[in-house]
Design a protein around this motif. Structure first.
Motif, PDB file in Angstrom:
ATOM      1  N   TRP A   4       0.839  -1.123  -0.094  1.00 48.08           N
ATOM      2  CA  TRP A   4       0.068   0.116  -0.007  1.00 48.08           C
ATOM      3  C   TRP A   4       1.016   1.020  -0.138  1.00 48.08           C
ATOM      4  CZ3 TRP A   4      -0.770   4.228   3.199  1.00 48.08           C
ATOM      5  CH2 TRP A   4      -2.060   4.786   2.971  1.00 48.08           C
ATOM      6  N   ASP A  21       1.040   5.349  -0.601  1.00 46.76           N
ATOM      7  CA  ASP A  21       0.117   6.805  -0.738  1.00 46.76           C
ATOM      8  C   ASP A  21       0.984   7.946  -1.345  1.00 46.76           C
ATOM      9  OD1 ASP A  21       1.591   8.013   1.249  1.00 46.76           O
ATOM     10  OD2 ASP A  21      -0.026   8.112   2.763  1.00 46.76           O
ATOM     11  N   TYR A  22       0.392   8.991  -1.935  1.00 38.81           N
ATOM     12  CA  TYR A  22       0.776   9.969  -2.553  1.00 38.81           C
ATOM     13  C   TYR A  22       2.207  10.563  -1.657  1.00 38.81           C
ATOM     14  CZ  TYR A  22      -1.421  13.266   0.750  1.00 38.81           C
ATOM     15  OH  TYR A  22      -1.879  13.901   1.829  1.00 38.81           O
ATOM     16  N   MET A  23       2.338  10.463  -0.344  1.00 36.23           N
ATOM     17  CA  MET A  23       3.364  10.972   0.450  1.00 36.23           C
ATOM     18  C   MET A  23       4.649  10.139   0.489  1.00 36.23           C
ATOM     19  SD  MET A  23       1.757  12.834   3.721  1.00 36.23           S
ATOM     20  CE  MET A  23       0.611  11.292   4.257  1.00 36.23           C
ATOM     21  N   GLY A  24       4.446   8.751  -0.075  1.00 34.59           N
ATOM     22  CA  GLY A  24       5.720   7.896  -0.109  1.00 34.59           C
ATOM     23  C   GLY A  24       5.618   6.860   1.168  1.00 34.59           C
ATOM     24  N   THR A  25       4.408   6.893   1.724  1.00 35.79           N
ATOM     25  CA  THR A  25       4.176   5.958   2.822  1.00 35.79           C
ATOM     26  C   THR A  25       4.102   4.714   2.263  1.00 35.79           C
ATOM     27  OG1 THR A  25       2.880   7.481   4.043  1.00 35.79           O
ATOM     28  CG2 THR A  25       2.827   5.419   4.958  1.00 35.79           C
ATOM     29  N   VAL A  26       4.883   3.516   2.719  1.00 36.85           N
ATOM     30  CA  VAL A  26       4.895   2.153   2.117  1.00 36.85           C
ATOM     31  C   VAL A  26       4.650   1.331   3.174  1.00 36.85           C
ATOM     32  CG1 VAL A  26       5.872   0.233   0.758  1.00 36.85           C
ATOM     33  CG2 VAL A  26       6.422   2.876   0.198  1.00 36.85           C
ATOM     34  N   LEU A  43      -0.708   1.715  11.695  1.00 40.93           N
ATOM     35  CA  LEU A  43      -0.395   2.740  10.663  1.00 40.93           C
ATOM     36  C   LEU A  43      -2.014   3.201  10.193  1.00 40.93           C
ATOM     37  CD1 LEU A  43       1.939   3.655   8.384  1.00 40.93           C
ATOM     38  CD2 LEU A  43      -0.213   2.786   7.094  1.00 40.93           C
ATOM     39  N   ILE A  81      -4.918   1.424   8.323  1.00 42.95           N
ATOM     40  CA  ILE A  81      -4.545   0.925   7.248  1.00 42.95           C
ATOM     41  C   ILE A  81      -3.616  -0.497   7.387  1.00 42.95           C
ATOM     42  CG2 ILE A  81      -2.851   1.116   5.165  1.00 42.95           C
ATOM     43  CD1 ILE A  81      -5.300   3.001   5.046  1.00 42.95           C
ATOM     44  N   PHE A 115       2.885  -2.167  11.258  1.00 44.08           N
ATOM     45  CA  PHE A 115       3.783  -1.171  10.512  1.00 44.08           C
ATOM     46  C   PHE A 115       4.930  -1.011  11.527  1.00 44.08           C
ATOM     47  CE2 PHE A 115       5.305   3.359  10.271  1.00 44.08           C
ATOM     48  CZ  PHE A 115       5.583   3.066   8.775  1.00 44.08           C
ATOM     49  N   ALA A 136       4.441   8.717   8.704  1.00 44.28           N
ATOM     50  CA  ALA A 136       5.118   7.208   8.072  1.00 44.28           C
ATOM     51  C   ALA A 136       5.819   7.624   7.012  1.00 44.28           C
ATOM     52  CB  ALA A 136       3.716   6.298   7.798  1.00 44.28           C
ATOM     53  N   THR A 137       5.960   8.535   6.078  1.00 41.74           N
ATOM     54  CA  THR A 137       6.686   8.410   4.852  1.00 41.74           C
ATOM     55  C   THR A 137       8.130   8.913   5.444  1.00 41.74           C
ATOM     56  OG1 THR A 137       7.213   9.477   2.950  1.00 41.74           O
ATOM     57  CG2 THR A 137       5.923  10.831   4.291  1.00 41.74           C
ATOM     58  N   THR A 149      10.046   5.925   6.802  1.00 40.73           N
ATOM     59  CA  THR A 149      10.971   5.403   5.984  1.00 40.73           C
ATOM     60  C   THR A 149      12.302   6.159   5.528  1.00 40.73           C
ATOM     61  OG1 THR A 149       8.852   4.327   5.254  1.00 40.73           O
ATOM     62  CG2 THR A 149      10.571   3.636   3.934  1.00 40.73           C
TER      63      THR A 149
END
Lengths: 194, 255, 208
Positions: A118, A120-125, C28, C35, C39, C57-58, C61
């Protein structure tokens, strides 16, 4: 009301996305394919800002292809997810950020496991057993909590997907319309009718 | 002559009076099988300023009912005053104290009467029911209420309530094989949990501290068991039936 | 809507007797929508240092990758593993480099540092999102449940807890704090670092 779903099962990933292209209050197209086939065992459903979506999806598609040409083997799903995430995250704090949400489904031919990411547009994976984007996610995720089975056969997986699609058309104010459904497993990618 | 600048003439300006402030502090109540403990710190603040180190937030209503009030102090004091007035009228009319559950319902009615200009206060009512059990009732500012075994409210509610969930309700704790968690704790344990809660809240929250006031309501016939070692315990009242009300005071850090 | 609360999640670290513990929830979310319940936001830095990254969260990472890169470069150049104190300053300077456009993360670190006599000393630290360091002697918290974590930890923690007691203390603190936070929870993970082993346990928690 763009919507996409994906779920894993025994040796496969199902990815589904609606086929409607909307601009303002107008339906522009009803048979758009929003799922890219990135490599023989990799699918990517994309949604978000019109323009950004196709531009970004094609950018990813060409780069994944380039990797395969250069190295004579494709990126594994986990590596592809990392690369795609970086592409989004590196542009996030610039003026040309991509507003694209993705579901990346792949079959890892080395470890023989289905993988779903999954993004999203922010780069959350995050790697998940099932996922959804858009308004449909508010209905589908609770259904998937109840019915998802990682050991389910493809028929059972498609039945669960059908539940999600039916629930969304029943309860969401605007029915997203038809869906395109693709499956990836050890034999590669194929489209299925539901 | 002062000339009004053209800007202020050109645009309508709105000025508003804000009728509410927050005065910090925290309150807490825990019910036992045959007792009830109601506590509050005594610091009153506005923003970063301490207005006083001793402003009581916990009040005796009857010989078996205690009310803790937290939020906007002016509203709190006025609300307590009005509740006490209603209880006095009740006493004149019926020649007895109002029962606890009736006080709880009265408070709901009084709060909801001000639904569109509320008393900006969180209330916790503690005491002894007619059947002799210890009780705690907690309210929101417009009168929603519930009887519970324990409740924290005010500035440090978010610090104290999860601690109480763990220590009073035994949340996330498994009882040992063949045993079960008690539904009510002994007074001694409750008092040490109350004191620990306030010392913890004082440590981590700037609006909590200075002093601690703990009211203890005992059901009739209950012995003083668990209270022997308390220093500075003061008995406030004792009813003809034998219900007793005590208060104990402790210092909290003043920084 | 606050960026720091967009994905939810909390981390806590505690000091014990010759050991430290670090723990986090596993949720998360995308605001109120959950979601993932798996996480990971705590990462090993060396055999004796762990870092937890609650926040957006982004950036979890991104920072994880950045820290891994900088620690690898340090290890190669210095030909030794990084000490927790040094790592804390590495974290701080990385975050402060982005003073006016920060990563939305408030890192929490836990580890054992080498003493001149060859022993190990417990170390914990936390920073805010622009790298202001906090070297606490007892415990540090961060994330959407930080107020709750402070309250419970202040009540449960005591000095010189042995590894298993520290595990119980940090687990109870985390579980009870996240149960009162809508944005944290959905399971938890705990790491206890001792001089000769690391105990990692995944906890079941309320799934609501």
């Amino acid at each position: 009301m763009e919507t996409s779903f994906a779920l894993t099962g025994k040796g496969y990933v199902i990815v589904a996305a609606d086929t409607t292209a909307i601009r303002s209050i107008v339906k522009m197209q009803i048979d758009q394919d929003k799922i890219k086939e990135l490599s023989p065992h990799l699918l990517m459903a994309y949604s978000g800002e019109p323009g950004d979506t196709v531009q970004f999806a094609e950018y990813v598609e060409r780069n994944i292809r380039l990797y395969q040409i250069r190295n004579l083997y494709p990126l594994r799903p986990a590596a592809a997810a990392s690369w795609i995430r970086r592409s989004i995250a590196e542009t996030l704090r610039t003026r040309n950020a991509y507003s694209v949400n993705l579901l990346l489904g792949g079959y890892d031919t080395s470890s023989h496991t289905p993988n779903l990411y999954w993004i999203d547009y922010m780069g959350t994976v995050v790697e998940v057993p099932f996922a959804a984007h858009g308004y449909g996610s508010y209905f589908a995720l609770s259904l998937l909590d109840r019915y998802h089975d990682p050991e389910a056969s493809l028929e059972e997986g498609l039945a669960t997907l059908k539940r999600c699609i039916d629930e969304v058309s029943k309860r969401l104010v605007v029915d997203p319309g038809k869906y395109k459904v693709k499956v990836v497993d050890k034999d590669g990618i194929r489209e299925v009718e539901i | 002559m002062i000339m009004p600048d053209m800007d202020s003439l050109a645009h309508p300006q709105e000025r508003r009076f804000n009728p509410y402030t927050e005065n910090g502090g925290t309150i807490l109540a825990i019910a036992g099988a045959d007792f009830s403990v109601i506590a509050g710190d005594t610091r009153q603040s506005e923003g970063y300023s301490i207005q006083t180190r001793y402003a009581p937030k916990v009040f005796r209503l009857t010989d078996r009912a205690v009310l803790a009030v937290n939020g906007f102090a002016a509203d709190g004091n006025m609300f307590v005053k009005k509740v006490k007035q209603r209880l006095e009228w009740y006493h004149h009319a019926h020649a007895k104290d109002m029962p606890l559950r009736a006080i709880a319902r009265l408070i709901q009615t009084m709060l909801y009467a001000r639904r569109f200009f509320p008393y900006y206060v969180y209330n916790i009512l503690g005491g002894i029911e007619e059947d002799g059990t210890g009780a705690v009732y907690s309210f929101d500012p417009v009168g929603s209420y519930e009887r519970e075994a324990c409740r924290a409210a005010g500035a440090a509610q978010s610090l104290v309530q999860p601690f109480l969930d763990n220590q009073i309700y035994f949340k996330n704790q498994e009882a040992a094989q063949g045993t079960s968690h008690p539904s009510h704790l002994p007074l001694e344990t409750v008092l040490s949990i109350v004191i620990d809660s306030f010392t913890s809240a004082t440590e981590r929250h700037i609006e909590v501290g200075d002093g601690l006031e703990i009211f203890i309501a005992l059901s009739k016939g209950r012995t003083l068991q668990g209270m022997e070692s308390i220093r500075g315990l003061q008995e406030l009242t004792v009813t003809e039936d034998g219900e007793r009300l005590f208060v104990m005071r402790r210092d909290l850090k003043k920084d | 809507m606050s960026i720091m609360e967009y994905n939810g999640g909390s981390v806590i670290a505690m000091v014990g007797k010759d050991c430290v513990a670090i723990a986090s929830d596993l949720r998360l979310g995308s605001q109120a929508l959950g979601i993932s319940s798996n996480f990971q936001r705590i990462f090993p830095v060396t055999d004796r240092v762990y870092v937890g990254l609650p926040g957006l969260a982004t950036d979890v990472t991104t920072l994880r990758e950045r820290f891994r890169y900088r620690v690898n470069m340090y290890t190669i150049k210095e030909e030794r593993e990084i000490e927790p104190e040094t790592f804390a300053h590495l974290v701080s300077s990385t975050l402060y480099q982005h003073r006016f456009g920060p990563y939305f993360i408030e890192p929490v670190m836990a580890g054992l540092s080498k003493t001149p006599s060859g022993g190990f000393k417990p170390f914990i630290a936390a920073t805010d999102l622009i790298g202001c360091l906090n070297f606490a002697k007892d415990f540090v918290v961060a994330g959407t449940a930080s107020a709750k974590l402070f309250g419970v930890a202040e009540g449960l923690w005591e000095p010189d807890l042995e590894a298993e007691d520290l595990f119980e203390t940090i687990s109870q603190t985390l579980l009870n704090a996240v149960d009162r936070d809508a944005y944290s929870g959905w399971g938890a993970i705990v790491h206890v670092i001792t001089k000769d082993k690391i105990i990692t346990r995944t906890l079941k928690g309320r799934m609501d």
